[in-house]
Design an enzyme around this catalytic site. Sequence first.
Site, PDB file in Angstrom:
ATOM      1  N   TRP A  21       0.757  -1.102  -0.005  1.00 35.72           N
ATOM      2  CA  TRP A  21       0.033  -0.174  -0.053  1.00 35.72           C
ATOM      3  C   TRP A  21       0.843   1.309  -0.047  1.00 35.72           C
ATOM      4  O   TRP A  21       0.380   2.269  -0.649  1.00 35.72           O
ATOM      5  CB  TRP A  21      -0.848   0.228   1.148  1.00 35.72           C
ATOM      6  CG  TRP A  21      -1.676   1.327   1.489  1.00 35.72           C
ATOM      7  CD1 TRP A  21      -2.894   1.419   0.894  1.00 35.72           C
ATOM      8  CD2 TRP A  21      -1.403   2.383   1.960  1.00 35.72           C
ATOM      9  NE1 TRP A  21      -3.630   2.791   1.346  1.00 35.72           N
ATOM     10  CE2 TRP A  21      -2.579   3.247   1.892  1.00 35.72           C
ATOM     11  CE3 TRP A  21      -0.440   2.847   2.813  1.00 35.72           C
ATOM     12  CZ2 TRP A  21      -2.556   4.453   2.562  1.00 35.72           C
ATOM     13  CZ3 TRP A  21      -0.283   4.066   3.299  1.00 35.72           C
ATOM     14  CH2 TRP A  21      -1.569   4.829   3.248  1.00 35.72           C
ATOM     15  N   HIS A  22       2.055   1.263   0.640  1.00 33.14           N
ATOM     16  CA  HIS A  22       2.950   2.326   0.740  1.00 33.14           C
ATOM     17  C   HIS A  22       3.467   2.896  -0.439  1.00 33.14           C
ATOM     18  O   HIS A  22       3.920   3.834  -0.632  1.00 33.14           O
ATOM     19  CB  HIS A  22       3.974   1.968   1.906  1.00 33.14           C
ATOM     20  CG  HIS A  22       3.122   2.151   3.416  1.00 33.14           C
ATOM     21  ND1 HIS A  22       2.804   1.353   3.947  1.00 33.14           N
ATOM     22  CD2 HIS A  22       3.289   3.412   4.205  1.00 33.14           C
ATOM     23  CE1 HIS A  22       2.349   1.608   5.207  1.00 33.14           C
ATOM     24  NE2 HIS A  22       2.712   3.090   5.266  1.00 33.14           N
ATOM     25  N   GLY A  23       3.771   1.733  -1.416  1.00 35.55           N
ATOM     26  CA  GLY A  23       4.503   2.094  -2.579  1.00 35.55           C
ATOM     27  C   GLY A  23       4.792   1.189  -3.432  1.00 35.55           C
ATOM     28  O   GLY A  23       4.920  -0.163  -3.102  1.00 35.55           O
TER      29      GLY A  23
ATOM     30  N   PHE B  73       2.326   8.402  -1.068  1.00 35.70           N
ATOM     31  CA  PHE B  73       1.631   7.347  -0.967  1.00 35.70           C
ATOM     32  C   PHE B  73       0.110   7.365  -1.183  1.00 35.70           C
ATOM     33  O   PHE B  73      -0.470   6.415  -1.335  1.00 35.70           O
ATOM     34  CB  PHE B  73       1.955   6.766   0.558  1.00 35.70           C
ATOM     35  CG  PHE B  73       3.147   6.443   0.799  1.00 35.70           C
ATOM     36  CD1 PHE B  73       4.253   6.099  -0.089  1.00 35.70           C
ATOM     37  CD2 PHE B  73       3.667   6.813   2.220  1.00 35.70           C
ATOM     38  CE1 PHE B  73       5.420   5.991   0.484  1.00 35.70           C
ATOM     39  CE2 PHE B  73       5.052   6.750   2.429  1.00 35.70           C
ATOM     40  CZ  PHE B  73       6.142   6.318   1.650  1.00 35.70           C
TER      41      PHE B  73
END
Length: 480
Positions: free
Chosen positions: A325-327, A480
């Site tokens: 999800w963060h990247g 993000f």
Amino acid sequence: MLFNSLDFAVFLPLVFICYWYVFNKNIKQQNTLLLVASYVFYGWWDWRFLSLILFSTVLDFMIGKGMERSTNEGKRKWLLTCSVLVNLGLLGFFKYYNFFAESFTEMFSFFGQSIHPRAISIVLPVGISFYTFQTLSYSIDVYKRKLDPAKDFVGFATFVSFFPQLVAGPIERATHLLPQFYKKRKFDYGLAADGTKQILWGFFKKVVIADNCAEYVNIIFQNYQDYSASTLVLGAVMFAFQIYGDFSGYSDIAIGISRLFGFDLMKNFAFPYFSRDMAEFWRRWHISLSTWFRDYLYIPLGGSRGGLGMKIRNTFIIFLVSGFWHGANWTFIIWGALNALYFLPLMLSGNNRNNLDQVAQGRMFPTFREAGQVLLTFGLTCLAWVFFRAESVTMAVDYIAQMFSPTLLVKPEVFPVRILALVVLFVAIEWTGREGDFAIQSIGVRWRRPLRYGVYYSVFMLIYFAGNFSDEIEFIYFQF
């Protein structure tokens, strides 16, 4: 528009004055003002992506209405599937297209095949990961009949785009925030004063702690091959305070601003660096995301109710998805996997719910055992943060390997005394106020007004004289 910009310093008072003194006749007027203000706030960055927010808003509003009208469970499930696929499809395209294209290229090259997928220059819309999950929570909760579908489009659109938390959270649940847009709001001085204090503390975290640490973190990580192990350890520790000050600072400002307008947002950070184990850390760090994954992914997968294999599988899924999800980088996936490895022994041994209260509850000082647990948890967290900060897996592995070289005991080549002194002061204040919602919430509440206001004035002066305002540095989680 950045919170730490002159534009926002003009924008916020104007919206506040109009909200309480011009458009205070009814809820519809206030919501309309907030909607316009939120679109201006977001469009200040790039007006073209307003159409993306509007599309997601209209889609989920109509899907909610469709689920309300239908009694057929198959049709309701189809509507929910449509919401999930479209929202995650947009998120996947903008955030992960090139990542998957590059990964497939590398995979086929490993087997001796050459493919050349087309790379596209894609601009990642700011905040798309946050508002996508927020609208998804609405569709899922309506489907589960935990929430009645929104009847007023303006109120729903304002919920999706509410400017204080639009681009970096907290990720609000529709069941918590959406009903607040349909209730009459009156100005509450106590709530506004509390919000102002939280905004002040959020700015201190951002411009004094995070942005000052950022300069030295960038220098150390960009030139890590040239520095001793002790300097690299210092760089990892400073990044830990940079990302905490930056992200929790944003959350504090967002929550504080929301209180100025009569809204209550969920708590997103609960002094995570005072955690005694990694399970406690994840109950205190980015609470809105970790609870979102818990309720909408981990529990539907079976949670920890199944056998050993299911527990291990679900734990890794939740942390790997959180990392992804963060990247779009393998560094984030490995960061997630490393945290899963930290968490797994606690869950399998049944010790993941041991530390539910605040460390040293009701006491000024922790025991030696508690202090040791906090330091160990912080050390493990800093080690994982190296993968989060590094530009590649190779860089992260090299950085960590060099951290454990014989130069660990030499004096660091980079040692910013002033910044480190501010970090120590910051930790001391956070420790003193750790039983509140934010550090300075209760400090001096029983003191005489001049002394109490002297504390707030001192924080303000520290922001003014010690803050880093050089380039209006963006918040880390904007990417993000």
